[in-house]
Enzyme design. Structure first.
Site, PDB file in Angstrom:
ATOM      1  N   HIS A  55      47.998  45.490  56.419  1.00  0.00           N
ATOM      2  CA  HIS A  55      48.244  46.519  57.430  1.00  0.00           C
ATOM      3  C   HIS A  55      46.909  46.909  58.064  1.00  0.00           C
ATOM      4  O   HIS A  55      45.894  46.991  57.367  1.00  0.00           O
ATOM      5  CB  HIS A  55      48.860  47.764  56.799  1.00  0.00           C
ATOM      6  N   GLU A  57      45.809  49.788  59.095  1.00  0.00           N
ATOM      7  CA  GLU A  57      45.275  51.042  58.564  1.00  0.00           C
ATOM      8  C   GLU A  57      44.565  50.809  57.228  1.00  0.00           C
ATOM      9  O   GLU A  57      43.505  51.376  56.972  1.00  0.00           O
ATOM     10  CB  GLU A  57      46.391  52.082  58.374  1.00  0.00           C
ATOM     11  N   CYS A  85      51.912  54.214  56.568  1.00  0.00           N
ATOM     12  CA  CYS A  85      52.867  54.167  55.468  1.00  0.00           C
ATOM     13  C   CYS A  85      52.214  54.790  54.231  1.00  0.00           C
ATOM     14  O   CYS A  85      51.009  55.027  54.210  1.00  0.00           O
ATOM     15  CB  CYS A  85      53.281  52.720  55.197  1.00  0.00           C
ATOM     16  N   CYS A  88      49.079  52.899  52.958  1.00  0.00           N
ATOM     17  CA  CYS A  88      47.909  53.091  53.810  1.00  0.00           C
ATOM     18  C   CYS A  88      47.399  54.525  53.745  1.00  0.00           C
ATOM     19  O   CYS A  88      46.187  54.754  53.742  1.00  0.00           O
ATOM     20  CB  CYS A  88      48.246  52.701  55.244  1.00  0.00           C
TER      21      CYS A  88
END
Length: 140
Positions: A55, A57, A85, A88
């Site tokens: 991801h 992030e 999420c 993250c």
């Protein structure tokens, strides 16, 4: 939000568009310093890297933890196309970033994403005394 911040958030959305065009989930993030200068930017590469943790992030948080001292990290802002999420968010918290600005909320994303994830069953606490003995004193 001023025009510079809007521009940074739009760049995160552009990174999400790039991820989607590459066949990955449509998410993008960047990290800016206190003056609004972009330090690093990432897009989602979960599918192209074959890594469920790829991801943007998380990549930015890991970069900050490696490359920035804590005082500098605390002055940064992450601009991201979608609310981070839980995975993250945990990494962002531990990396010491100062602020996160997102375009699409988790709730808005869920409305666009039929089915979601299967979920899992969480059980515990268990063996608390044994686990406490291992952790106790570490954070002192």
């Amino acid at each position: 939000m001023d025009t510079n911040q809007e521009s940074l958030l739009r760049r995160a959305i552009d990174l999400a568009r790039t991820a989607r065009e590459a066949g990955d989930p449509p998410f993008g993030s960047l990290l800016a310093d206190a003056d609004g200068t972009v330090l690093v930017e990432f897009r989602n590469t979960v599918l192209t890297d074959g890594d469920i943790t790829a991801h943007p992030e998380l990549k930015a948080a890991r970069w900050a933890a490696r490359e920035l001292d804590p005082a500098t990290a605390a002055t940064t802002t992450m601009y991201t196309s979608t609310q981070p999420c839980p995975m993250c968010a945990g990494a962002i918290d531990r990396s010491g970033l100062g602020r996160v600005v997102f375009a699409l909320s988790g709730e808005q994303l869920a409305a666009l994403k039929p089915g979601g994830f299967a979920g899992f069953r969480l059980e515990g606490p268990a063996l608390t005394e044994e686990a406490t003995a291992v952790v106790d004193g570490y954070y002192n």
